[in-house]
Design a protein around this motif. Structure first.
Motif, PDB file in Angstrom:
ATOM      1  N   ARG A 111       0.828  -1.207   0.000  1.00  0.00           N
ATOM      2  CA  ARG A 111       0.000   0.000   0.000  1.00  0.00           C
ATOM      3  C   ARG A 111       0.861   1.255   0.000  1.00  0.00           C
ATOM      4  O   ARG A 111       1.915   1.294   0.641  1.00  0.00           O
ATOM      5  CB  ARG A 111      -0.902   0.021   1.235  1.00  0.00           C
ATOM      6  N   PRO A 112       0.431   2.301  -0.692  1.00  0.00           N
ATOM      7  CA  PRO A 112       1.137   3.590  -0.601  1.00  0.00           C
ATOM      8  C   PRO A 112       0.977   4.182   0.803  1.00  0.00           C
ATOM      9  O   PRO A 112      -0.018   3.939   1.497  1.00  0.00           O
ATOM     10  CB  PRO A 112       0.428   4.460  -1.649  1.00  0.00           C
ATOM     11  N   GLY A 113       1.971   4.971   1.216  1.00  0.00           N
ATOM     12  CA  GLY A 113       1.931   5.586   2.524  1.00  0.00           C
ATOM     13  C   GLY A 113       2.137   4.618   3.666  1.00  0.00           C
ATOM     14  O   GLY A 113       1.778   4.913   4.804  1.00  0.00           O
ATOM     15  N   ILE A 114       2.704   3.468   3.371  1.00  0.00           N
ATOM     16  CA  ILE A 114       2.879   2.416   4.365  1.00  0.00           C
ATOM     17  C   ILE A 114       4.316   1.918   4.314  1.00  0.00           C
ATOM     18  O   ILE A 114       4.898   1.770   3.234  1.00  0.00           O
ATOM     19  CB  ILE A 114       1.908   1.235   4.116  1.00  0.00           C
ATOM     20  N   ALA A 115       4.894   1.677   5.501  1.00  0.00           N
ATOM     21  CA  ALA A 115       6.182   0.982   5.589  1.00  0.00           C
ATOM     22  C   ALA A 115       5.899  -0.484   5.864  1.00  0.00           C
ATOM     23  O   ALA A 115       5.271  -0.824   6.877  1.00  0.00           O
ATOM     24  CB  ALA A 115       7.042   1.585   6.694  1.00  0.00           C
ATOM     25  N   THR A 116       6.330  -1.344   4.962  1.00  0.00           N
ATOM     26  CA  THR A 116       6.066  -2.786   5.059  1.00  0.00           C
ATOM     27  C   THR A 116       7.371  -3.527   5.286  1.00  0.00           C
ATOM     28  O   THR A 116       8.341  -3.322   4.548  1.00  0.00           O
ATOM     29  CB  THR A 116       5.402  -3.296   3.772  1.00  0.00           C
TER      30      THR A 116
ATOM     31  N   SER B  73       5.354   9.256   9.174  1.00  0.00           N
ATOM     32  CA  SER B  73       4.387   9.684  10.174  1.00  0.00           C
ATOM     33  C   SER B  73       4.027  11.147   9.955  1.00  0.00           C
ATOM     34  O   SER B  73       4.674  11.873   9.175  1.00  0.00           O
ATOM     35  CB  SER B  73       4.963   9.484  11.574  1.00  0.00           C
ATOM     36  N   ALA B  74       3.000  11.595  10.633  1.00  0.00           N
ATOM     37  CA  ALA B  74       2.529  12.969  10.447  1.00  0.00           C
ATOM     38  C   ALA B  74       3.594  13.988  10.810  1.00  0.00           C
ATOM     39  O   ALA B  74       3.696  15.057  10.191  1.00  0.00           O
ATOM     40  CB  ALA B  74       1.265  13.191  11.276  1.00  0.00           C
ATOM     41  N   LYS B  75       4.430  13.699  11.810  1.00  0.00           N
ATOM     42  CA  LYS B  75       5.444  14.648  12.248  1.00  0.00           C
ATOM     43  C   LYS B  75       6.727  14.571  11.425  1.00  0.00           C
ATOM     44  O   LYS B  75       7.513  15.517  11.426  1.00  0.00           O
ATOM     45  CB  LYS B  75       5.765  14.421  13.723  1.00  0.00           C
ATOM     46  N   SER B  76       6.940  13.458  10.758  1.00  0.00           N
ATOM     47  CA  SER B  76       8.196  13.306  10.009  1.00  0.00           C
ATOM     48  C   SER B  76       8.019  13.437   8.514  1.00  0.00           C
ATOM     49  O   SER B  76       9.002  13.458   7.780  1.00  0.00           O
ATOM     50  CB  SER B  76       8.815  11.943  10.319  1.00  0.00           C
ATOM     51  N   GLN B  77       6.774  13.510   8.027  1.00  0.00           N
ATOM     52  CA  GLN B  77       6.585  13.488   6.579  1.00  0.00           C
ATOM     53  C   GLN B  77       7.161  14.726   5.896  1.00  0.00           C
ATOM     54  O   GLN B  77       7.614  14.641   4.745  1.00  0.00           O
ATOM     55  CB  GLN B  77       5.106  13.341   6.244  1.00  0.00           C
TER      56      GLN B  77
ATOM     57  N   ASN C 135      -0.286  13.614   0.505  1.00  0.00           N
ATOM     58  CA  ASN C 135       0.118  13.167   1.831  1.00  0.00           C
ATOM     59  C   ASN C 135       0.236  11.648   1.860  1.00  0.00           C
ATOM     60  O   ASN C 135      -0.770  10.945   1.957  1.00  0.00           O
ATOM     61  CB  ASN C 135      -0.895  13.635   2.877  1.00  0.00           C
ATOM     62  N   ARG C 136       1.448  11.159   1.761  1.00  0.00           N
ATOM     63  CA  ARG C 136       1.762   9.731   1.895  1.00  0.00           C
ATOM     64  C   ARG C 136       1.035   8.860   0.870  1.00  0.00           C
ATOM     65  O   ARG C 136       0.931   7.658   1.040  1.00  0.00           O
ATOM     66  CB  ARG C 136       1.408   9.212   3.300  1.00  0.00           C
ATOM     67  N   ARG C 137       0.514   9.415  -0.189  1.00  0.00           N
ATOM     68  CA  ARG C 137      -0.238   8.616  -1.145  1.00  0.00           C
ATOM     69  C   ARG C 137       0.580   8.194  -2.351  1.00  0.00           C
ATOM     70  O   ARG C 137       0.070   7.491  -3.220  1.00  0.00           O
ATOM     71  CB  ARG C 137      -1.467   9.404  -1.630  1.00  0.00           C
TER      72      ARG C 137
END
Length: 558
Positions: free
Chosen positions: A324-329, A449-453, A471-473
């Motif tokens: 998924r986009p915006g995800i660390a796997t 994350s919201a603070k590190s993006q 945003n993370r997409r």
């Protein structure tokens, strides 16, 4: 008679003498009771029946052993090994296939047909919000001299319109969506229907898409034109070291888009795994934005990942998983090795040289490669053309409903037969005698994350020219690592080997007669003596008859 000893060549006076001598001197238990109990007929009969029953049980057990041995059963033995090993091959795709300029006008027409079909079925006006017709097309220099295929004789067929059908099942109406396919004469038709309208639209679009793409040359080496394709890999590290250009190969998949395979050959010592854990694996930051070049080929957004063996063609439509986009796997892998016996113990092949199917892929033998090659050969033979997603045999061409109007009818019927195991593809394609399997376990977390993006996006912008504002997409992070370096080996071994069979036969012989293999030699000796004695008696009888005939002739007066 008591002082009589066995001579070098023994001649018995009768069969009774021979049998008594055998019973008194053999090492088989119980036979002496047939002689010593001669005065008691009841005991003699009892021991005779007992010996015959023992012989019957013995050879019944022998028959069971040989039937089991000739069934060639196997037993699985599992062992654990721990040693440094090569990292597997990793294939990633961006799920965004290219819109080639050479067929761009036909694809635009197909998008309009799809828009009209969706409006007809569901009353939804998708317009240009769904189909990005103004997106840039992929232009390949080698094909520019061919012109645009829109000026050629190819035309999109209107004979495969999407329809809604209803049928009664269990007293209830069930609606389905599909399109109609007929043979060359039009006398045999059927509807390719789906209960889900989404699946029907995707399959209908792919069907037309294959006919359009069949107009392109068979071989398009996109890797030579990578400077025109935006790179999807922002960052690549293995074991803490940056990846090199020689560590991956690029190819284009007609459905899954731009793909990269890392460590495809498995010969570079750089990819040797010496430690397990996340820090020592492959870490990738990927571009996962969806430009939607051809949105109806896939409704999934993200990245396709497949872990496979080296020199193996990745069949992404059958294996792999989505990121998924915006995800660390994080993906942990555990390797298993399977070694099959082959021969009489099972059907398998070492390298595919003994398989009747000619592989259409240039990589090593796999079951999927053989099945696809076998199906393509049957497709060319039965339908007169090849399926676009598989390589072509020499001299064949891809299917085009302008040239072969009934190829869809032929293909879907063949594919249903393959799925129901009615084709001989599975009989012709054995499993590899040795293969590596990878167990996968995954974990996910939001990234960044919201603070590190903000600072992550700034770093990517300065290093890789990243300029997205979503945003993370449009980015994803994936880390693939060995959970443990020890691997499990599953080996097939014969359940009944020749040594074990002889040992079991000896055990049964000792159980029922308490004797050894020398007792078997004694029984053969008894058979030979019986045969020799029978021949001697026959010879004596023939000689005596001849003597009587000569004597009778001599007494007749002259």
């Amino acid at each position: 008679e008591e002082g009589r000893e066995e001579g070098l060549i023994e001649f018995y006076d009768s069969f009774k003498d021979m049998f008594e001598f055998f019973c008194k001197n053999t090492t088989i238990h119980g036979t002496i009771r047939l002689v010593c109990s001669g005065s008691n007929r009841m005991k003699t009969a009892f021991w005779t029946l007992l010996l015959l029953a023992s012989f019957g049980m013995l050879y019944w057990q022998f028959a069971l052993m040989f039937s089991q041995y000739w069934a060639y059963p196997v037993v699985l033995t599992m062992s654990m090994h721990s040693e440094p090993k090569m990292f597997p091959a990793i294939t990633i795709c961006n799920l965004d296939p290219y819109r080639f300029e050479l067929v761009s006008e036909h694809l635009v027409q197909l998008d309009r047909m799809a828009e009209e079909s969706i409006t007809f079925l569901y009353g939804i006006n998708t317009s240009a919000r769904l189909f990005h017709m103004n997106e840039g097309n992929i232009h390949v220099k080698d094909l520019s001299s061919m012109g645009n295929l829109s000026r050629s004789s190819f035309k999109l067929s209107q004979n495969f319109s999407l329809l809604r059908t209803t049928d009664l099942r269990s007293g209830k109406k069930h609606s389905s969506v599909g399109f109609r396919l007929c043979n060359a004469t039009g006398g045999n038709c059927f509807y390719k229907t789906y209960s889900s309208g989404m699946d029907a639209i995707l399959e209908w679009y792919r069907f037309h898409y294959m006919n359009i793409m069949s107009q392109l040359p068979v071989i398009i080496n996109i890797s030579d034109h990578e400077e025109q394709i935006e790179d999807m890999v922002y960052s690549c590290q293995y074991d803490g070291e940056p990846c090199r250009p020689s560590d991956y190969v690029h190819f284009h998949h007609p459905v899954f888009g731009s793909c990269y395979t890392f460590n495809s050959k498995g010969t570079d010592p750089f990819w040797t795994a010496t430690k397990p854990g996340i820090p020592y694996g492959l870490s990738l930051i990927l571009r996962a934005e969806q430009k939607d070049h051809i949105p109806l080929l896939s409704t999934v957004a993200g990245v396709k990942v497949m872990i496979h063996n080296h020199n193996q063609t990745p069949f992404l439509e059958h294996e792999g998983f989505d990121i998924r986009p915006g995800i660390a796997t994080t993906i942990g892998i555990q390797q298993d090795e399977v070694n099959r016996l082959g021969g009489n113990y099972g059907k398998c092949t070492t390298n595919g040289d003994d398989v009747d199917v000619k592989l259409l892929y240039n990589n090593s033998y796999t079951l999927q490669a053989c099945l696809h090659s076998s199906f393509q050969h049957i497709m060319v033979q039965k339908c007169g053309c090849g399926y676009y997603y598989y390589p072509l045999p020499p001299g064949a061409e891809y299917c085009d409903y302008n040239k072969q109007p009934a190829w869809g009818h032929c293909f879907y019927q063949l594919y249903n037969r393959l799925r129901n195991h009615h084709l001989n593809c599975f009989d012709q394609c054995p499993k590899p005698c040795r293969e590596s399997l990878y167990k996968v376990s995954a974990g996910t977390a939001k990234w960044p994350s919201a603070k590190s993006q903000d600072w992550v996006r700034q770093a990517l912008r300065h290093q890789n020219g990243y300029n997205s504002t979503s945003n993370r997409r449009d980015i994803a992070k994936v880390t693939i690592f060995y959970q443990q370096l020890n691997y499990q080996s599953v080996n097939e071994s014969p359940l009944l080997s020749e040594n074990l069979l002889l040992s079991s036969m000896g055990s049964q012989w000792s159980l029922w007669f308490g004797s050894s293999v020398l007792s078997v030699v004694e029984m053969f000796e008894l058979l030979i003596d019986t045969l020799v004695l029978s021949l001697l008696f026959c010879y004596q009888r023939l000689r005596s008859k001849k003597t009587l005939r000569v004597a009778h002739t001599a007494t007749v007066p002259s």
